[in-house]
Scaffold this active site. Sequence first.
Site, PDB file in Angstrom:
ATOM      1  CB  ALA A   1      -0.888  -0.025   1.226  1.00 46.07           C
TER       2      ALA A   1
ATOM      3  N   GLY B   1      -0.433  -5.036   0.869  1.00 37.40           N
ATOM      4  CA  GLY B   1      -1.646  -5.013   0.058  1.00 37.40           C
ATOM      5  C   GLY B   1      -1.486  -5.787  -1.246  1.00 37.40           C
TER       6      GLY B   1
ATOM      7  CD  GLU C   1      -3.730  -7.343   3.168  1.00 34.82           C
ATOM      8  OE1 GLU C   1      -3.326  -6.184   2.936  1.00 34.82           O
ATOM      9  OE2 GLU C   1      -4.456  -7.636   4.126  1.00 34.82           O
TER      10      GLU C   1
ATOM     11  CD  GLU D   1       0.433  -5.920   5.915  1.00 35.68           C
ATOM     12  OE1 GLU D   1       1.101  -6.933   6.207  1.00 35.68           O
ATOM     13  OE2 GLU D   1      -0.119  -5.782   4.810  1.00 35.68           O
TER      14      GLU D   1
ATOM     15  CB  VAL E   1      45.664   6.075  15.250  1.00 34.69           C
ATOM     16  CG1 VAL E   1      46.068   5.662  13.841  1.00 34.69           C
ATOM     17  CG2 VAL E   1      45.627   7.589  15.372  1.00 34.69           C
TER      18      VAL E   1
ATOM     19  CD  GLU F   1      39.011  10.167  20.174  1.00 30.18           C
ATOM     20  OE1 GLU F   1      39.372   9.624  19.124  1.00 30.18           O
ATOM     21  OE2 GLU F   1      38.105  10.998  20.234  1.00 30.18           O
TER      22      GLU F   1
HETATM   23  P1  NAD Z   1      42.357   0.828  19.778  1.00 32.64           P
HETATM   24  O1  NAD Z   1      43.217   1.249  20.899  1.00 32.64           O
HETATM   25  O2  NAD Z   1      41.676  -0.484  19.833  1.00 32.64           O
HETATM   26  O3  NAD Z   1      43.191   0.863  18.419  1.00 32.64           O
HETATM   27  C1  NAD Z   1      44.058   1.873  18.053  1.00 32.64           C
HETATM   28  C2  NAD Z   1      45.081   1.301  17.094  1.00 32.64           C
HETATM   29  O4  NAD Z   1      45.792   2.370  16.526  1.00 32.64           O
HETATM   30  C3  NAD Z   1      46.110   0.378  17.754  1.00 32.64           C
HETATM   31  O5  NAD Z   1      46.165  -0.827  17.040  1.00 32.64           O
HETATM   32  C4  NAD Z   1      47.417   1.142  17.642  1.00 32.64           C
HETATM   33  O6  NAD Z   1      48.523   0.287  17.470  1.00 32.64           O
HETATM   34  C5  NAD Z   1      47.143   1.956  16.408  1.00 32.64           C
HETATM   35  N1  NAD Z   1      47.985   3.133  16.266  1.00 32.64           N
HETATM   36  C6  NAD Z   1      48.418   3.981  17.214  1.00 32.64           C
HETATM   37  N2  NAD Z   1      49.169   4.954  16.645  1.00 32.64           N
HETATM   38  C7  NAD Z   1      49.187   4.711  15.322  1.00 32.64           C
HETATM   39  C8  NAD Z   1      49.798   5.337  14.200  1.00 32.64           C
HETATM   40  N3  NAD Z   1      50.540   6.405  14.347  1.00 32.64           N
HETATM   41  N4  NAD Z   1      49.589   4.802  12.978  1.00 32.64           N
HETATM   42  C9  NAD Z   1      48.845   3.699  12.822  1.00 32.64           C
HETATM   43  N5  NAD Z   1      48.272   3.060  13.855  1.00 32.64           N
HETATM   44  C10 NAD Z   1      48.440   3.561  15.079  1.00 32.64           C
HETATM   45  O7  NAD Z   1      41.309   2.015  19.578  1.00 32.64           O
HETATM   46  P2  NAD Z   1      39.839   1.955  18.994  1.00 32.64           P
HETATM   47  O8  NAD Z   1      38.887   1.671  20.084  1.00 32.64           O
HETATM   48  O9  NAD Z   1      39.814   1.128  17.772  1.00 32.64           O
HETATM   49  O10 NAD Z   1      39.609   3.468  18.610  1.00 32.64           O
HETATM   50  C11 NAD Z   1      40.174   4.041  17.466  1.00 32.64           C
HETATM   51  C12 NAD Z   1      39.457   5.341  17.159  1.00 32.64           C
HETATM   52  O11 NAD Z   1      38.054   5.094  16.972  1.00 32.64           O
HETATM   53  C13 NAD Z   1      39.552   6.371  18.272  1.00 32.64           C
HETATM   54  O12 NAD Z   1      39.639   7.633  17.690  1.00 32.64           O
HETATM   55  C14 NAD Z   1      38.223   6.217  19.004  1.00 32.64           C
HETATM   56  O13 NAD Z   1      37.813   7.397  19.658  1.00 32.64           O
HETATM   57  C15 NAD Z   1      37.304   5.924  17.847  1.00 32.64           C
HETATM   58  N6  NAD Z   1      36.066   5.225  18.208  1.00 32.64           N
HETATM   59  C16 NAD Z   1      36.100   4.190  19.074  1.00 32.64           C
HETATM   60  C17 NAD Z   1      34.917   3.524  19.397  1.00 32.64           C
HETATM   61  C18 NAD Z   1      34.930   2.353  20.337  1.00 32.64           C
HETATM   62  O14 NAD Z   1      33.858   1.976  20.829  1.00 32.64           O
HETATM   63  N7  NAD Z   1      36.061   1.745  20.588  1.00 32.64           N
HETATM   64  C19 NAD Z   1      33.718   3.931  18.810  1.00 32.64           C
HETATM   65  C20 NAD Z   1      33.725   4.978  17.891  1.00 32.64           C
HETATM   66  C21 NAD Z   1      34.916   5.625  17.587  1.00 32.64           C
END
Ligand code: NAD
Length: 675
Positions: A69, A117, A120, A140, A401, A403
């Site tokens: 539908a 639909g 049907e 539905e 990489v 955070e």
């Molecule tokens: P993680 O610590 O599991 O992995 C980070 C990786 O980056 C490691 O393997 C490390 O060796 C590598 N690394 C560090 N320096 C590097 C460089 N210069 N070149 C290449 N690799 C390098 O971290 P993660 O949880 O995968 O998070 C990664 C990013 O994703 C962060 O920015 C985090 O904020 C973001 N993020 C994480 C989540 C989550 O739930 N874990 C969710 C969304 C976004």
Amino acid sequence: MLFDGDFFQVIPRDQGIIDLVFNTKNNKVNILSLAALNELGQAVKTIEAHAGLAGLLISSEKDAFILGADITEFIGLFSSPEAQLKEQLHRVHGIFNSIEDLPVPTVTAIQGEALGGGCELALTTDYRVMATNATIGLPEVNLGIIPGLGGSIRLPRLIGTENALEWMAKGKPQQADVALKVGAADAVVEEQDLRDSALDLLARCIKGEFVYNDRKNLKKGPLRLRPIEAAMAFETARGMIFKAAGPHYPAPMALVDTLEKACFLGRDEAIQVEMETFIKLSKTDVSTSLIGLFLNSQSLKKITAQATKSARPIKQATVLGAGIMGGGIAYQSACKGTPVTLKDIDEKALKLGMSEAAKQLNKRVERGHMQPLEMAEIIGSIKPTLNMADISTADIVIEAVVENPKVKMGVLAEVEKVVGDEAIITSNTSTISIDKLASSLKKPKRFCGMHFFNPVPVMPLVEVIRGEKTSEDTVNTVVACAANMGKSPVVVNDCPGFFVNRILFPYLLGFNLLVRDGADFRQVDQVMEQFGWPMGPAYLQDVIGIDTCHHAIEVMEQGYPDRMKFDGESILDQLYQAERFGQKNGKGFYYYEQDKKGRPAKVYNEDVEPLVKAVQAKPGEFDKNDVIARLMVPMCLETVRCLEEGIIASAAEADMALVMGIGFPQFRGGALRYI
Ligand code: NAD
């Protein structure tokens, strides 16, 4: 031609056979809109009046039979007075019954989808011939309603109560071979043979080889069940369906009740039962929310398709960082056909990333969802490397990489030196300003945020974060790239928390305040789970990681000090200082033990109470509605702010992002629908 409308044509063929063809003139697909249904009524009158009528074939000229539908008409229709809605339904039932009551054999030929639909309408004919590619079903319940055009009456009479409930309560379309097995289809043939086979079946009915009247009687009579069998069937179904649907989705249980009430009734009375349930459900908030969500998902798809039109092709991707997120993103890219280079600085991380991908793929092979050869191809399309020079051919780089702004800015600047001038560079940061990261690049217009959610293969949302200097070409190409990876991208503007975390954290801050004011976190979890969240706020923070939440809250406090600053120490600070990081180290608000399937199961341990006491003057009782309001009001207000500030472009995108990104209860439709 006996009738030539905007939707239907009635064409006389040899031997008294009439062809009723659905071929919408101004659309690529057939949809049963109110206008189409009106016209169907006229077409059926023409057929009834045709002298020498010997058989009817219903078919479609489009790739699919009928998609369903017209859902865009539902909200207006359902909000009309009950009497008006009843009258509309009566009129359509009259048309459908007229087809069923024709004194000649009738057949539907189905290719592509016959849904809602459309299914049907197909059920009104005596027989159905399906192409091998066809699917049929009554979805539905996904819109909070039950079939409203006789589907819940005709289907069980045709395929049995158990099968019909299974189809309708799950709302999943069924393949032609399954339909044939249970009797919803009478033949399945190659698409090129569909028409001839359907006509052949009609001819054989006309010759008397099949007693088509038996079919009409089967569908129009009561269910052929003994009372004891019926009672048992419905009782068993009730238990199973309630368990699957849960307390917030009334339509599947209403289906069981409808089928049971209509069980021993003839068609016309049974239809009244269906109609009553249908009207009742159509007027619930749940159906309004689910219909709204469906329409929002359609508009999101249109926005994505529009962006994709001017996107550049992505033939080669690079992911930097082989951790939890980077590994998942590389796996997802490879699975969806874009080869990817996975770069890390740590060989162990690379090995782990690759073995995780192999583990995921192995599971799919074991379950029979993938051939070993395909698995080998996917693994072969992920190239692990420690060498920056290997990423030079990337069309897109997704940085994932650690955070840390300094590390990320260093990495991004280095990337820009290696990749081509046209390559797009993105970051998966969850908390760092996109504009700040862009300042490390010579060409910031090629940069934006590409925020995936954890676990990447499961979570559908990708936030595409536009920085001040990001070009439209970059945004469009990243949107297309996310869509190619099987994700649903939503474009947002840069601000602390971007969109999703900016909405989530006021809710979690509301939780911190509630605990400070005396609430028991277990009670809060319970109330919010009953409200419809997949997990309560304490449990959610354990799953995200207490350390991750602690860091994100700091960012939010700095970003919005007027309303997100917590005075003094919060329960989150306490847990963080005690190194109770949540599921990742086995304890947070709760303890985590492995269940039989190796999944973390939460257990309460009172050793968390001293941490609670340290931030709580005295424990108190909270009314359920107060708990809900103290968490939901900050969340909803922040959503409104984001819309007003243009952080997100539309209410549809805002609600979709919350449903897909943080599991906002679907039956409430999203924060703005909820308001
Ligand atoms: P993680 O610590 O599991 O992995 C980070 C990786 O980056 C490691 O393997 C490390 O060796 C590598 N690394 C560090 N320096 C590097 C460089 N210069 N070149 C290449 N690799 C390098 O971290 P993660 O949880 O995968 O998070 C990664 C990013 O994703 C962060 O920015 C985090 O904020 C973001 N993020 C994480 C989540 C989550 O739930 N874990 C969710 C969304 C976004």
